[in-house]
Motif scaffolding. Structure first.
Motif, mmCIF file in Angstrom:
data_model
loop_
_atom_site.group_PDB
_atom_site.id
_atom_site.type_symbol
_atom_site.label_atom_id
_atom_site.label_comp_id
_atom_site.label_asym_id
_atom_site.label_seq_id
_atom_site.Cartn_x
_atom_site.Cartn_y
_atom_site.Cartn_z
ATOM 1 N N MET A 90 35.196 49.057 43.309
ATOM 2 C CA MET A 90 36.514 48.777 43.862
ATOM 3 C C MET A 90 37.197 50.079 44.247
ATOM 4 O O MET A 90 36.977 51.116 43.627
ATOM 5 C CB MET A 90 37.364 48.067 42.803
ATOM 6 C CG MET A 90 38.789 47.793 43.208
ATOM 7 S SD MET A 90 39.750 47.033 41.873
ATOM 8 C CE MET A 90 40.394 48.492 41.082
ATOM 9 N N THR A 91 38.027 49.994 45.269
ATOM 10 C CA THR A 91 38.941 51.076 45.606
ATOM 11 C C THR A 91 40.267 50.450 46.002
ATOM 12 O O THR A 91 40.308 49.315 46.483
ATOM 13 C CB THR A 91 38.384 51.985 46.730
ATOM 14 O OG1 THR A 91 39.254 53.095 46.902
ATOM 15 C CG2 THR A 91 38.222 51.259 48.027
ATOM 16 N N SER A 92 41.347 51.171 45.776
ATOM 17 C CA SER A 92 42.665 50.649 46.135
ATOM 18 C C SER A 92 43.130 51.272 47.439
ATOM 19 O O SER A 92 42.550 52.253 47.914
ATOM 20 C CB SER A 92 43.673 50.928 45.012
ATOM 21 O OG SER A 92 43.723 52.307 44.742
ATOM 22 N N SER A 93 44.167 50.720 48.017
ATOM 23 C CA SER A 93 44.688 51.202 49.291
ATOM 24 C C SER A 93 45.015 52.693 49.199
ATOM 25 O O SER A 93 45.598 53.147 48.228
ATOM 26 C CB SER A 93 45.952 50.440 49.666
ATOM 27 O OG SER A 93 45.650 49.088 49.873
ATOM 28 N N GLY A 94 44.614 53.427 50.218
ATOM 29 C CA GLY A 94 44.890 54.849 50.257
ATOM 30 C C GLY A 94 43.906 55.700 49.468
ATOM 31 O O GLY A 94 44.004 56.919 49.442
ATOM 32 N N ASN A 95 42.947 55.065 48.796
ATOM 33 C CA ASN A 95 41.957 55.799 48.015
ATOM 34 C C ASN A 95 40.592 55.548 48.636
ATOM 35 O O ASN A 95 40.157 54.411 48.738
ATOM 36 C CB ASN A 95 41.987 55.321 46.555
ATOM 37 C CG ASN A 95 41.073 56.115 45.655
ATOM 38 O OD1 ASN A 95 40.347 56.991 46.115
ATOM 39 N ND2 ASN A 95 41.104 55.815 44.381
ATOM 40 N N GLU A 96 39.918 56.598 49.049
ATOM 41 C CA GLU A 96 38.619 56.468 49.725
ATOM 42 C C GLU A 96 37.458 56.278 48.751
ATOM 43 O O GLU A 96 36.397 55.836 49.128
ATOM 44 C CB GLU A 96 38.357 57.723 50.572
ATOM 45 C CG GLU A 96 39.424 57.974 51.625
ATOM 46 C CD GLU A 96 39.376 56.970 52.747
ATOM 47 O OE1 GLU A 96 38.269 56.633 53.196
ATOM 48 O OE2 GLU A 96 40.454 56.519 53.174
ATOM 49 N N LYS A 97 37.641 56.659 47.501
ATOM 50 C CA LYS A 97 36.535 56.701 46.548
ATOM 51 C C LYS A 97 36.387 55.376 45.787
ATOM 52 O O LYS A 97 37.323 54.915 45.142
ATOM 53 C CB LYS A 97 36.778 57.843 45.565
ATOM 54 C CG LYS A 97 35.627 58.130 44.649
ATOM 55 C CD LYS A 97 35.916 59.418 43.888
ATOM 56 C CE LYS A 97 35.031 59.621 42.706
ATOM 57 N NZ LYS A 97 33.656 59.827 42.920
ATOM 58 N N PHE A 98 35.195 54.781 45.886
ATOM 59 C CA PHE A 98 34.902 53.564 45.124
ATOM 60 C C PHE A 98 34.579 53.935 43.675
ATOM 61 O O PHE A 98 33.955 54.957 43.414
ATOM 62 C CB PHE A 98 33.690 52.837 45.721
ATOM 63 C CG PHE A 98 34.022 51.977 46.907
ATOM 64 C CD1 PHE A 98 34.399 50.657 46.747
ATOM 65 C CD2 PHE A 98 33.948 52.494 48.195
ATOM 66 C CE1 PHE A 98 34.697 49.856 47.836
ATOM 67 C CE2 PHE A 98 34.240 51.708 49.293
ATOM 68 C CZ PHE A 98 34.620 50.385 49.113
ATOM 69 N N GLN A 99 34.996 53.055 42.757
ATOM 70 C CA GLN A 99 34.669 53.239 41.343
ATOM 71 C C GLN A 99 34.013 51.968 40.823
ATOM 72 O O GLN A 99 34.419 50.859 41.174
ATOM 73 C CB GLN A 99 35.928 53.531 40.534
ATOM 74 C CG GLN A 99 36.586 54.821 40.960
ATOM 75 C CD GLN A 99 37.510 55.363 39.887
ATOM 76 O OE1 GLN A 99 37.913 54.661 38.971
ATOM 77 N NE2 GLN A 99 37.854 56.623 40.011
ATOM 78 N N THR A 100 32.983 52.147 39.982
ATOM 79 C CA THR A 100 32.309 51.001 39.380
ATOM 80 C C THR A 100 33.229 50.368 38.346
ATOM 81 O O THR A 100 33.716 51.048 37.441
ATOM 82 C CB THR A 100 30.982 51.428 38.737
ATOM 83 O OG1 THR A 100 30.133 51.966 39.755
ATOM 84 C CG2 THR A 100 30.283 50.260 38.059
ATOM 85 N N ILE A 101 33.457 49.048 38.499
ATOM 86 C CA ILE A 101 34.323 48.339 37.555
ATOM 87 C C ILE A 101 33.562 47.266 36.772
ATOM 88 O O ILE A 101 34.082 46.725 35.809
ATOM 89 C CB ILE A 101 35.537 47.709 38.268
ATOM 90 C CG1 ILE A 101 35.082 46.744 39.371
ATOM 91 C CG2 ILE A 101 36.455 48.782 38.815
ATOM 92 C CD1 ILE A 101 36.204 45.893 39.941
ATOM 93 N N TYR A 102 32.324 46.963 37.209
ATOM 94 C CA TYR A 102 31.545 45.926 36.526
ATOM 95 C C TYR A 102 30.065 46.144 36.806
ATOM 96 O O TYR A 102 29.674 46.508 37.912
ATOM 97 C CB TYR A 102 31.954 44.536 37.032
ATOM 98 C CG TYR A 102 31.040 43.427 36.554
ATOM 99 C CD1 TYR A 102 31.156 42.907 35.272
ATOM 100 C CD2 TYR A 102 30.034 42.924 37.378
ATOM 101 C CE1 TYR A 102 30.303 41.900 34.830
ATOM 102 C CE2 TYR A 102 29.186 41.919 36.938
ATOM 103 C CZ TYR A 102 29.328 41.415 35.663
ATOM 104 O OH TYR A 102 28.488 40.437 35.226
ATOM 105 N N SER A 103 29.264 45.905 35.792
ATOM 106 C CA SER A 103 27.810 45.898 35.932
ATOM 107 C C SER A 103 27.283 44.850 34.964
ATOM 108 O O SER A 103 27.582 44.906 33.770
ATOM 109 C CB SER A 103 27.256 47.289 35.583
ATOM 110 O OG SER A 103 25.858 47.293 35.682
ATOM 111 N N GLY A 104 26.533 43.877 35.486
ATOM 112 C CA GLY A 104 26.020 42.846 34.595
ATOM 113 C C GLY A 104 25.374 41.702 35.338
ATOM 114 O O GLY A 104 25.277 41.688 36.560
ATOM 115 N N LEU A 105 24.916 40.717 34.568
ATOM 116 C CA LEU A 105 24.203 39.564 35.107
ATOM 117 C C LEU A 105 25.119 38.424 35.556
ATOM 118 O O LEU A 105 24.876 37.833 36.602
ATOM 119 C CB LEU A 105 23.198 39.066 34.063
ATOM 120 C CG LEU A 105 22.131 38.108 34.541
ATOM 121 C CD1 LEU A 105 21.305 38.700 35.675
ATOM 122 C CD2 LEU A 105 21.210 37.738 33.391
ATOM 123 N N PRO A 106 26.195 38.095 34.804
ATOM 124 C CA PRO A 106 27.061 37.010 35.272
ATOM 125 C C PRO A 106 27.601 37.299 36.676
ATOM 126 O O PRO A 106 27.976 38.431 36.977
ATOM 127 C CB PRO A 106 28.185 36.967 34.235
ATOM 128 C CG PRO A 106 27.552 37.495 32.990
ATOM 129 C CD PRO A 106 26.598 38.573 33.478
#
Length: 112
Positions: A39-55
């Protein structure tokens, strides 16, 4: 059965339910693979991992009111992480109105 190639990019995550401070996302996972959501928020170019999993769903919390957030998804198999989905942007909603307080009944008539 082990694949010798990482999986192809999946379709982007879908918005299930927005609120004023959360976004619930889901995605298809027919091969039962682990996924990485960024995910990244408005005005921020860098994506950050917020979830990793099977569901194949995730509820993103602690978001700003009436704000846009951009998401992308990748699948992972034994050979590694595949490419990213197309990035999609979803927005939180306006907050619900406050509960009225201090209400009084001032006059009762036969017509009210």
């Amino acid at each position: 059965y082990e694949s010798i190639y990482p999986p192809p990019p999946p379709p982007p995550p879908e918005l299930v339910k927005p609120t004023h401070n959360t976004l619930k996302l889901k995605w298809d996972n027919p091969a039962k693979l682990e996924h990485v959501l960024q995910m990244t928020s408005s005005g921020n170019e860098k994506f950050q991992t917020i979830y990793s999993g099977l569901p194949a769903f995730y509820r993103v919390g602690r978001l700003q009111v009436d704000s846009g957030y951009t998401f992308r998804l990748a699948a992972v198999n034994e050979s590694g992480q595949g490419g990213w989905s197309k990035a999609v942007t979803y927005s939180t909603t306006q907050p619900p109105p406050p509960t009225p307080t201090g209400l009084q009944c001032l006059d009762i008539t036969s017509n009210s």
